[in-house]
Motif scaffolding. Structure first.
Motif, mmCIF file in Angstrom:
data_model
loop_
_atom_site.group_PDB
_atom_site.id
_atom_site.type_symbol
_atom_site.label_atom_id
_atom_site.label_comp_id
_atom_site.label_asym_id
_atom_site.label_seq_id
_atom_site.Cartn_x
_atom_site.Cartn_y
_atom_site.Cartn_z
ATOM 1 N N UNK A 179 0.797 -1.333 0.063
ATOM 2 C CA UNK A 179 -0.019 -0.150 0.023
ATOM 3 C C UNK A 179 0.734 1.117 0.002
ATOM 4 N N UNK A 180 1.849 1.355 0.811
ATOM 5 C CA UNK A 180 2.829 2.441 0.806
ATOM 6 C C UNK A 180 3.535 2.693 -0.551
ATOM 7 N N UNK A 181 3.901 1.360 -1.029
ATOM 8 C CA UNK A 181 4.468 1.604 -2.461
ATOM 9 C C UNK A 181 3.569 2.034 -3.466
ATOM 10 N N UNK A 182 2.325 1.959 -3.465
ATOM 11 C CA UNK A 182 1.151 2.225 -4.451
ATOM 12 C C UNK A 182 1.091 3.744 -4.027
ATOM 13 N N UNK A 183 1.051 4.151 -2.869
ATOM 14 C CA UNK A 183 0.738 5.499 -2.644
ATOM 15 C C UNK A 183 1.937 6.397 -3.073
ATOM 16 N N UNK A 184 3.012 5.798 -2.758
ATOM 17 C CA UNK A 184 4.297 6.785 -3.211
ATOM 18 C C UNK A 184 4.669 6.683 -4.595
ATOM 19 N N UNK A 185 4.015 5.847 -5.732
ATOM 20 C CA UNK A 185 4.185 5.858 -6.939
ATOM 21 C C UNK A 185 3.123 6.686 -7.825
ATOM 22 N N UNK A 186 1.889 6.537 -7.074
ATOM 23 C CA UNK A 186 0.723 6.767 -7.550
ATOM 24 C C UNK A 186 0.909 8.459 -8.447
ATOM 25 N N UNK A 187 1.558 9.348 -7.745
ATOM 26 C CA UNK A 187 1.391 10.621 -8.596
ATOM 27 C C UNK A 187 2.234 10.784 -9.940
ATOM 28 N N UNK A 188 3.176 10.052 -9.849
ATOM 29 C CA UNK A 188 4.337 10.016 -11.016
ATOM 30 C C UNK A 188 3.698 9.221 -11.954
ATOM 31 N N UNK A 189 2.980 8.021 -11.632
ATOM 32 C CA UNK A 189 2.642 7.095 -12.899
ATOM 33 C C UNK A 189 1.144 7.438 -13.323
ATOM 34 N N UNK A 190 0.307 8.094 -12.642
ATOM 35 C CA UNK A 190 -0.955 8.579 -12.833
ATOM 36 C C UNK A 190 -1.013 9.704 -13.997
ATOM 37 N N UNK A 191 0.433 10.554 -13.734
ATOM 38 C CA UNK A 191 0.316 11.600 -14.955
ATOM 39 C C UNK A 191 0.501 11.003 -16.124
ATOM 40 N N UNK A 192 1.136 9.971 -16.382
ATOM 41 C CA UNK A 192 1.585 9.539 -17.828
ATOM 42 C C UNK A 192 2.737 10.282 -18.323
ATOM 43 N N UNK A 193 3.457 10.921 -17.409
ATOM 44 C CA UNK A 193 4.730 11.783 -17.786
ATOM 45 C C UNK A 193 5.858 11.358 -17.039
ATOM 46 N N UNK A 194 5.984 10.092 -16.621
ATOM 47 C CA UNK A 194 7.184 9.721 -15.661
ATOM 48 C C UNK A 194 8.291 10.038 -16.288
ATOM 49 N N UNK A 195 8.426 10.007 -17.389
ATOM 50 C CA UNK A 195 9.820 10.037 -18.014
ATOM 51 C C UNK A 195 10.279 11.505 -18.169
ATOM 52 N N UNK A 196 9.478 12.508 -18.178
ATOM 53 C CA UNK A 196 9.478 13.835 -18.235
ATOM 54 C C UNK A 196 9.761 14.159 -16.564
ATOM 55 N N UNK A 197 8.877 13.677 -15.789
ATOM 56 C CA UNK A 197 8.908 14.216 -14.275
ATOM 57 C C UNK A 197 10.152 13.727 -13.737
ATOM 58 N N UNK A 198 10.685 12.637 -14.216
ATOM 59 C CA UNK A 198 12.045 12.262 -13.593
ATOM 60 C C UNK A 198 13.339 12.752 -14.384
#
Length: 928
Positions: free
Chosen positions: A627-646
């Protein structure tokens, strides 16, 4: 008639002509009058030309206009004039069939085609064009390609040898001038008719009589003295007209001789001018070809400067012979060299060489380390200035020189403790000469090292990450880190607190993303015999965790700028998460409260924050905190722009969203390839976490109308899998997760396990973790537990009771584990059942509604909301709209109830949900 009346109006010319008629005329004027028809023709000198010359003059004028438009890149004008040229050439069809296609026409077609192709390939230039020019360029390019098909052989012949073609054209021009009559004189530069003597007008008779007393004198003068001929033919039209008015009494024979002499002289002067122009054209063409060859060889970086004073200033000369070399003289020479720094046309490479030679001279004359340090500072600054463009990176040779110079400077500073350097030292108060006082030099070694670190990042950003060159450049990081460590030691003794914090942060930025394999082996007790002394020294050195802890805690305590402290905290959290220290990383993140105001930070810090959150989520996954893993990754992955945000690449966007300048800025923020986080691993961790959370939740709330999604991206992948017409074996990582989700939904944990953990998924994802086997074991355990929960949610209505021993065998779990899972489900009111301890069975309670009952409840809720809407519409029609809300504001119980029912989605609905497990629903809302 005077020349001043030639430009007057028609009325003026008529008056002047009548005045001329009244004046008495001298004898002999009848011959001249027979040559003249009117006063207008006397002024304008009527020209008689052949059809060929008229047509060719029209073509050459149009060609000249096209070439002028080409020079200023006016494509719309080029297109318009080219269409006129095609029409004019069509009119000249009969003459062209007789004479052949003129060479100047073929030359224009070839040049225009090459010019358009060059413009078309220049992508940057096309972007800067306005809309009309870009459209005209496209249209003209198509037309010229289509038009040139009819002249392929001629154009090809011209392109093979443009020099010979041009010479032939000039010979035709010269030949045309010899054979042409004296009336053909007003043709443009590129014309084929004679133009040499046509610019000359008839000379004055009195002046001609000086040279034309006898035919013999005339021939001898024309043969012997060319200069006299040139002077005689250089008078203007006006002088001719004036002399004709004054000398009307002369005989007609002299006038005829004037014209005869003029023709002979004109031919000679015309030949001379044609030959001169021919030489000039050849010279220009040779210069153009040499220029093009130089551009091809040098990559287009050099421009030939024609005429005038040279732009590059003279290099400052070293000391004259016999000059006494001392500190003031060297400082003066240094300032003289530095004056050219940054100026246009300065040879930066030569400037660096001069500074090196000056340092050598200072060392040879033993002028002290103070002046040597000052020169070294300027050498390093000149190396940084070698690329004036901010986006450009240093060339390898300059980079090596820069590292060597910084090493030499640090050597001097470590060897001589009596040298004080700093930005706060003014140039007037510098102490460079050898004396009892310590040396004082203006400069900041920390700024130079920070710039060196930035240059190293730029070099890595601009190198192909999949080439050997990238690996070779990455080897320099050891040298860079060594320089930073040496400067760190120097600053700890002589630097201020702020400077120490800055250099500590540079050291942290080179450490935080690296996994410490030696410390990991030591923690597992796998440290064996080292193969070399170097490996042994490295294994005995400090762990990276100890280094990070010491540097970061100093910054936390001493730093007064928020940015350095924020970066240090994020790097510390990242390092903890990378080494699976989940609780330390989580606590540090929560205590820092960075998530509250990170949106106000600058973009590089935001990228670092995103990288830290992603690493924190992956760490939680490795520890089994799904659950903690999902909450930490939710914002980055839900945006669809993980490549750009990182900061690992740019997504394709329209020019409206991001112009070229913004794109350059964003490229400079990119993280070098060796610091990247694997995006496929990141997505796999997120999808597997979402699967382990979402599938049991979907099974528990299968008939709940208010069921909401935990992960939109996971549901999107499920929908994509359902839409596929043909379901084959999974290929990609996403297809594996979707197939595993379908198996888990049916409670088949073995199939789910085979889809998540197999050779393909191991090679793509799971083998990339440091502790691969432990992660796989954790995954199997989680799949078994969540499959058990899903099975109980899905099939609890089928069973009256079920043995825990049976469940333990089905899911290969220990009985205490099964007991624990079922107990939690009963406590959370997720499962309506009770445990029979003596028999180790789970007894189901028939309180859950069937599917038909669920549908009936949903229908009742919808009908209730429909009735409420009808009542509200009826009230509006009856005109009690205000009274309805007035009652509500007064606090009427019924109206408050109905108003709340409207806003919250139905009191009856909430009540029904509570009967079906309201606490359970509320609990899920708070958790997810």
């Amino acid at each position: 008639m005077s020349r001043f009346f030639a430009t007057g109006s028609d009325s003026e010319s008529e008056e002047s002509s009548s005045a001329d008629e009244l004046t008495p005329k001298a004898p002999g004027g009848n011959f001249k009058q027979s040559l003249l028809i009117s006063d207008d023709e006397e002024d304008t000198k009527r020209v008689v030309r052949s059809a060929k010359d008229k047509r060719f003059e029209e073509l050459t004028n149009l060609i000249k206009t096209i070439r002028n438009a080409m020079k200023i890149r006016d494509m719309a004008k080029c297109l318009e004039e080219f269409e006129q040229l095609c029409r004019a050439f069509l009119k000249s069809k009969t003459i062209v069939d007789k004479e052949g296609v003129p060479a100047f026409y073929i030359r224009l077609l070839a040049d225009l085609e090459d010019y358009l192709n060059q413009l078309w390939e220049d992508k940057e230039g096309k972007k800067k064009m306005n809309k009309n020019n870009a459209k005209a360029l496209s249209t003209l390019r198509q037309k010229i390609r289509k038009y040139n098909r009819d002249y392929e052989t001629e154009v090809a012949a011209y392109k093979e040898n443009p020099q010979e073609s041009a010479d032939e054209e000039e010979e035709k021009e010269a030949g045309g001038s010899d054979s042409s009559s004296d009336s053909e004189g007003e043709v443009g530069e590129d014309g084929v008719s004679a133009k040499a003597f046509l610019k000359k007008k008839p000379e004055a008779a009195p002046e001609a009589s000086k040279f034309l007393k006898t035919a013999g004198d005339e021939s001898s003068a024309s043969d012997d003295d060319d200069d006299d001929d040139e002077d005689w033919g250089s008078d203007t039209v006006d002088s001719g007209s004036e002399s004709s008015d004054e000398g009307e009494g002369k005989n007609s024979a002299s006038l005829a001789l004037v014209f005869l002499k003029k023709t002979q002289e004109g031919e000679k002067s015309g030949d001379k001018k044609v030959s001169k122009k021919k030489k000039l054209k050849k010279k220009e063409r040779l210069e153009e070809e040499a220029e093009e060859e130089a551009i091809e060889e040098g990559g287009g970086e050099w421009e030939k400067v024609k005429g005038g004073a040279p732009m590059v200033k003279e290099k400052p000369k070293m000391f004259a012979k016999g000059t006494e070399i001392n500190v003031p003289v060297v400082v003066k020479k240094l300032n003289e060299i530095l004056q050219a720094r940054g100026k246009k046309g300065t040879d930066r490479a030569a400037q660096i060489e001069l500074l090196h030679s000056l340092a050598t001279i200072a060392a040879e004359n033993n002028l002290g380390q103070g002046i040597l340090v000052k020169i070294k500072f300027n050498i390093i600054a000149s190396l940084y200035d070698y690329n004036p463009n901010l986006a450009a990176f240093m060339k390898p040779d300059m980079w090596k020189k820069c590292l060597d110079c910084i090493d030499e400077l640090l050597d001097i500073l470590f060897e001589h403790n009596n040298i004080f350097i700093g930005e706060n030292i003014a140039e007037d108060s510098e102490s460079l000469a050898i004396s009892d006082q310590p040396f004082r030099v203006r400069g900041c070694i920390l700024t130079l090292v920070e710039r060196m670190d930035e240059e190293f990042t730029k070099i890595m950003q601009n190198t192909d990450p999949h080439s050997q060159e990238y690996v070779d450049n990455l080897k320099d990081e050891g040298h860079v880190c060594g320089i930073i460590d040496r400067l760190l030691d120097y600053m700890e003794t002589k630097g201020s607190t702020e400077e120490i914090c800055r250099i500590y942060l540079r050291r942290i930025m080179h450490t935080y993303y690296k996994f410490d394999y030696k410390a990991h082996r030591r923690s597992l007790g796998l440290q064996g015999e080292t193969k070399s002394e170097q490996d042994q020294e490295e294994s005995e050195g400090e762990d990276s965790a100890v280094i990070m802890d010491r540097l970061c805690k100093f910054i936390y305590a001493k730093d007064r700028t928020d940015r350095i402290r924020t970066c240090a905290i994020l790097c510390h959290i990242y390092h903890h998460a990378l080494h699976s220290r989940w609780y330390q990383a989580r606590d540090l993140m929560l205590m820092s409260h960075l998530q509250d105001n990170i949106q106000h930070a600058d973009p590089p810090v935001q990228i670092l924050y995103n990288r830290t959150m992603v690493q924190l989520g992956i760490c939680a996954f490795r520890q089994g905190m799904i659950k903690d893993a999902h909450n930490a990754l939710l914002d980055i992955q839900s945006s669809g722009r993980a490549k750009e945000l990182l900061g690992q690449g740019l997504l394709m966007r329209n020019m409206q969203e991001r112009n070229a300048e913004q794109e350059k800025i964003e490229k400079r923020r990119q993280v070098p390839f060796h610091m990247h986080i694997n995006l496929e691993l990141l997505e796999c961790v997120y999808l597997v976490s979402a699967m382990l959370l979402e599938i049991p939740y979907m099974a528990a709330h299968e008939f709940d109308a208010r069921r909401r999604m935990i992960s939109k991206q996971f549901h999107h992948q499920l929908r994509v899998g359902e839409r596929q017409p043909l379901l084959g074996p999974p290929e990609s990582m996403r297809e594996h997760v979707v197939a595993a989700s379908k198996a888990m939904k049916m409670g088949d944990w073995r199939t789910c396990h085979s889809f998540i953990i197999n050779e393909k998924m191991n090679s793509k994802v799971w083998d990339l973790f440091p502790e691969t086997q432990r992660v796989r074991e954790m995954l199997v355990r989680k799949i078994q537990e969540e499959s058990l929960r899903t099975y109980l949610f899905t099939y609890s209505s089928v069973y009256d009771s079920i043995s825990m021993g049976t469940l333990s065998e089905m899911f290969e779990l220990e009985i205490p584990t099964v007991h624990s899972i079922i107990s939690k489900m009963i406590i959370n009111e997720e499962l309506m059942a009770s445990l029979d301890q003596p028999t180790q069975t789970v007894v189901m309670h028939r309180t859950e509604p069937t599917s038909l009952q669920n549908m009936a409840l949903q229908l009742a809720e919808k009908l209730g909301s429909l009735v409420e809407n009808n009542e509200r519409v009826f009230d509006l029609k009856q005109g009690v709209y205000g009274g309805y809300f007035n009652r509500d504001q007064k606090g009427g119980y019924q109206q408050n109830k109905s108003y709340n029912r409207d806003q919250k989605g139905g009191y009856q609905q909430n009540k029904g949900g509570y009967n079906r497990g309201g606490y359970r629903n509320q609990n899920h809302q708070s958790n997810y």
